[in-house]
Write a protein that holds these residues in place. Structure first.
Motif, PDB file in Angstrom:
ATOM      1  N   ALA A   4       0.860  -1.185   0.000  1.00 31.97           N
ATOM      2  CA  ALA A   4       0.000   0.000   0.000  1.00 31.97           C
ATOM      3  C   ALA A   4       0.890   1.228   0.000  1.00 31.97           C
ATOM      4  CB  ALA A   4      -0.907   0.010   1.229  1.00 31.97           C
ATOM      5  N   ILE A   5       0.571   2.163  -0.868  1.00 33.79           N
ATOM      6  CA  ILE A   5       1.263   3.438  -0.886  1.00 33.79           C
ATOM      7  C   ILE A   5       0.237   4.488  -0.495  1.00 33.79           C
ATOM      8  CG2 ILE A   5       2.575   5.126  -2.212  1.00 33.79           C
ATOM      9  CD1 ILE A   5       2.368   1.666  -3.576  1.00 33.79           C
ATOM     10  N   VAL A   6       0.543   5.244   0.551  1.00 33.52           N
ATOM     11  CA  VAL A   6      -0.368   6.271   1.050  1.00 33.52           C
ATOM     12  C   VAL A   6       0.255   7.626   0.744  1.00 33.52           C
ATOM     13  CG1 VAL A   6      -1.627   7.147   3.038  1.00 33.52           C
ATOM     14  CG2 VAL A   6      -1.074   4.698   2.898  1.00 33.52           C
ATOM     15  N   ALA A   7      -0.465   8.411  -0.051  1.00 28.35           N
ATOM     16  CA  ALA A   7       0.027   9.719  -0.474  1.00 28.35           C
ATOM     17  C   ALA A   7      -0.795  10.821   0.179  1.00 28.35           C
ATOM     18  CB  ALA A   7      -0.036   9.845  -1.990  1.00 28.35           C
ATOM     19  N   ARG A   8      -0.150  11.932   0.419  1.00 27.07           N
ATOM     20  CA  ARG A   8      -0.829  13.076   1.029  1.00 27.07           C
ATOM     21  C   ARG A   8      -1.686  13.805   0.005  1.00 27.07           C
ATOM     22  NH1 ARG A   8       3.227  16.685   4.298  1.00 27.07           N
ATOM     23  NH2 ARG A   8       1.334  17.945   4.412  1.00 27.07           N
ATOM     24  N   ILE A  49      -1.684  -0.858  -4.045  1.00 27.14           N
ATOM     25  CA  ILE A  49      -2.851   0.008  -3.989  1.00 27.14           C
ATOM     26  C   ILE A  49      -2.382   1.385  -3.534  1.00 27.14           C
ATOM     27  CG2 ILE A  49      -3.382  -0.732  -1.630  1.00 27.14           C
ATOM     28  CD1 ILE A  49      -6.363  -0.472  -2.372  1.00 27.14           C
ATOM     29  N   VAL A  50      -2.988   2.435  -4.073  1.00 24.70           N
ATOM     30  CA  VAL A  50      -2.622   3.795  -3.679  1.00 24.70           C
ATOM     31  C   VAL A  50      -3.801   4.398  -2.915  1.00 24.70           C
ATOM     32  CG1 VAL A  50      -1.881   6.081  -4.456  1.00 24.70           C
ATOM     33  CG2 VAL A  50      -1.094   4.031  -5.666  1.00 24.70           C
ATOM     34  N   SER A  98       1.788  -9.570   3.739  1.00 22.05           N
ATOM     35  CA  SER A  98       0.510 -10.251   3.522  1.00 22.05           C
ATOM     36  C   SER A  98      -0.619  -9.229   3.422  1.00 22.05           C
ATOM     37  CB  SER A  98       0.218 -11.230   4.659  1.00 22.05           C
ATOM     38  OG  SER A  98      -0.096 -10.524   5.845  1.00 22.05           O
ATOM     39  N   ASP A  99      -1.643  -9.577   2.642  1.00 23.00           N
ATOM     40  CA  ASP A  99      -2.807  -8.699   2.511  1.00 23.00           C
ATOM     41  C   ASP A  99      -3.369  -8.355   3.886  1.00 23.00           C
ATOM     42  OD1 ASP A  99      -2.385  -9.275  -0.179  1.00 23.00           O
ATOM     43  OD2 ASP A  99      -4.485  -9.763  -0.581  1.00 23.00           O
ATOM     44  N   GLU A 100      -3.424  -9.338   4.769  1.00 25.95           N
ATOM     45  CA  GLU A 100      -3.997  -9.127   6.100  1.00 25.95           C
ATOM     46  C   GLU A 100      -3.197  -8.096   6.895  1.00 25.95           C
ATOM     47  OE1 GLU A 100      -3.107 -12.250   4.898  1.00 25.95           O
ATOM     48  OE2 GLU A 100      -5.146 -12.738   4.238  1.00 25.95           O
ATOM     49  N   ASN A 101      -1.876  -8.195   6.859  1.00 27.86           N
ATOM     50  CA  ASN A 101      -1.050  -7.238   7.597  1.00 27.86           C
ATOM     51  C   ASN A 101      -1.180  -5.825   7.039  1.00 27.86           C
ATOM     52  OD1 ASN A 101      -0.105  -9.161   9.377  1.00 27.86           O
ATOM     53  ND2 ASN A 101       1.810  -9.501   8.282  1.00 27.86           N
ATOM     54  N   ILE A 102      -1.208  -5.711   5.712  1.00 24.13           N
ATOM     55  CA  ILE A 102      -1.344  -4.394   5.090  1.00 24.13           C
ATOM     56  C   ILE A 102      -2.718  -3.808   5.407  1.00 24.13           C
ATOM     57  CG2 ILE A 102      -1.374  -3.115   2.906  1.00 24.13           C
ATOM     58  CD1 ILE A 102       1.430  -4.194   3.769  1.00 24.13           C
ATOM     59  N   ASP A 103      -3.759  -4.620   5.292  1.00 25.99           N
ATOM     60  CA  ASP A 103      -5.125  -4.142   5.554  1.00 25.99           C
ATOM     61  C   ASP A 103      -5.315  -3.734   7.006  1.00 25.99           C
ATOM     62  OD1 ASP A 103      -5.742  -4.578   2.910  1.00 25.99           O
ATOM     63  OD2 ASP A 103      -6.830  -6.454   3.277  1.00 25.99           O
ATOM     64  N   ARG A 104      -4.640  -4.396   7.926  1.00 26.16           N
ATOM     65  CA  ARG A 104      -4.762  -4.048   9.344  1.00 26.16           C
ATOM     66  C   ARG A 104      -4.286  -2.606   9.586  1.00 26.16           C
ATOM     67  NH1 ARG A 104      -2.000  -7.880  11.140  1.00 26.16           N
ATOM     68  NH2 ARG A 104      -0.045  -6.814  11.559  1.00 26.16           N
ATOM     69  N   ILE A 105      -3.300  -2.177   8.840  1.00 27.54           N
ATOM     70  CA  ILE A 105      -2.743  -0.834   9.015  1.00 27.54           C
ATOM     71  C   ILE A 105      -3.470   0.202   8.167  1.00 27.54           C
ATOM     72  CG2 ILE A 105      -0.661   0.576   8.682  1.00 27.54           C
ATOM     73  CD1 ILE A 105       0.974  -1.922   9.405  1.00 27.54           C
ATOM     74  N   THR A 106      -3.823  -0.158   6.939  1.00 24.87           N
ATOM     75  CA  THR A 106      -4.338   0.843   5.996  1.00 24.87           C
ATOM     76  C   THR A 106      -5.804   0.661   5.623  1.00 24.87           C
ATOM     77  OG1 THR A 106      -3.675  -0.484   4.062  1.00 24.87           O
ATOM     78  CG2 THR A 106      -2.039   1.061   4.958  1.00 24.87           C
ATOM     79  N   GLY A 107      -6.464  -0.325   6.192  1.00 25.75           N
ATOM     80  CA  GLY A 107      -7.828  -0.667   5.788  1.00 25.75           C
ATOM     81  C   GLY A 107      -8.855   0.426   5.930  1.00 25.75           C
ATOM     82  N   SER A 108      -8.610   1.398   6.768  1.00 29.19           N
ATOM     83  CA  SER A 108      -9.601   2.471   6.970  1.00 29.19           C
ATOM     84  C   SER A 108      -9.411   3.649   6.006  1.00 29.19           C
ATOM     85  CB  SER A 108      -9.514   2.991   8.414  1.00 29.19           C
ATOM     86  OG  SER A 108      -8.253   3.616   8.635  1.00 29.19           O
ATOM     87  N   LEU A 109      -8.379   3.605   5.182  1.00 22.30           N
ATOM     88  CA  LEU A 109      -8.075   4.719   4.278  1.00 22.30           C
ATOM     89  C   LEU A 109      -8.816   4.575   2.951  1.00 22.30           C
ATOM     90  CD1 LEU A 109      -4.241   4.892   4.918  1.00 22.30           C
ATOM     91  CD2 LEU A 109      -6.020   6.321   5.936  1.00 22.30           C
ATOM     92  N   SER A 110      -9.047   5.704   2.292  1.00 20.74           N
ATOM     93  CA  SER A 110      -9.755   5.743   1.002  1.00 20.74           C
ATOM     94  C   SER A 110      -8.764   5.641  -0.152  1.00 20.74           C
ATOM     95  CB  SER A 110     -10.525   7.049   0.857  1.00 20.74           C
ATOM     96  OG  SER A 110     -11.474   7.177   1.868  1.00 20.74           O
ATOM     97  N   LEU A 111      -9.265   5.148  -1.279  1.00 19.72           N
ATOM     98  CA  LEU A 111      -8.469   5.128  -2.493  1.00 19.72           C
ATOM     99  C   LEU A 111      -8.123   6.542  -2.923  1.00 19.72           C
ATOM    100  CD1 LEU A 111     -10.429   2.488  -4.575  1.00 19.72           C
ATOM    101  CD2 LEU A 111      -8.176   2.200  -3.557  1.00 19.72           C
ATOM    102  N   TYR A 112      -6.938   6.689  -3.524  1.00 20.18           N
ATOM    103  CA  TYR A 112      -6.533   8.006  -4.009  1.00 20.18           C
ATOM    104  C   TYR A 112      -7.254   8.313  -5.287  1.00 20.18           C
ATOM    105  CZ  TYR A 112      -3.673  12.134  -4.028  1.00 20.18           C
ATOM    106  OH  TYR A 112      -3.256  13.434  -3.959  1.00 20.18           O
TER     107      TYR A 112
END
Length: 112
Positions: A4-8, A49-50, A98-112
């Motif tokens: 997951a890449i999270v951009a400002r 995913i961004v 793993s998808d599960e580990n990434i989703d645990r951290i970023t699952g509440s964020l919206s798509l860019y």
């Protein structure tokens, strides 16, 4: 496996700038990944995913969570040659893991 890449979103980066920052983050985080995980991620199509966040603070919160969980990650600071001031934190890549580990951290964020 995914990344997951999270951009400002609060910086108003142009499309090209955003693409470059996301690419920097993705590559930097992969370089922090163990060889086995990297091969598994690459063999699975390099899924990524961004997502968006609205502050530097949020990116550092995500980095702290990834660090605590032992997940590869990379925070990107802009060099300041074009649209942003030097040192501006633009995005973070988390994973591949793993998808599960990434989703645990970023699952509440919206798509860019």
């Amino acid at each position: 496996m995914k990344q997951a890449i999270v951009a400002r979103a609060d910086l108003g980066m142009g499309k090209g700038k955003l693409a470059a920052q996301v690419a920097h983050a993705s590559l930097s985080a992969v370089e922090d990944t163990g060889t086995r995980s990297e091969k598994q991620w690459k063999g699975g199509g390099q899924k990524k995913i961004v997502l968006k966040a609205n502050s530097e603070k949020k990116l550092f919160q995500l980095a702290d969570e990834a660090e605590r969980d032992g997940i590869p990650h990379a925070v990107v600071r802009d060099a300041g040659h074009t649209q942003l001031e030097p040192g501006t934190v633009t995005c973070i890549a988390i994973g591949p893991d793993s998808d599960e580990n990434i989703d645990r951290i970023t699952g509440s964020l919206s798509l860019y």
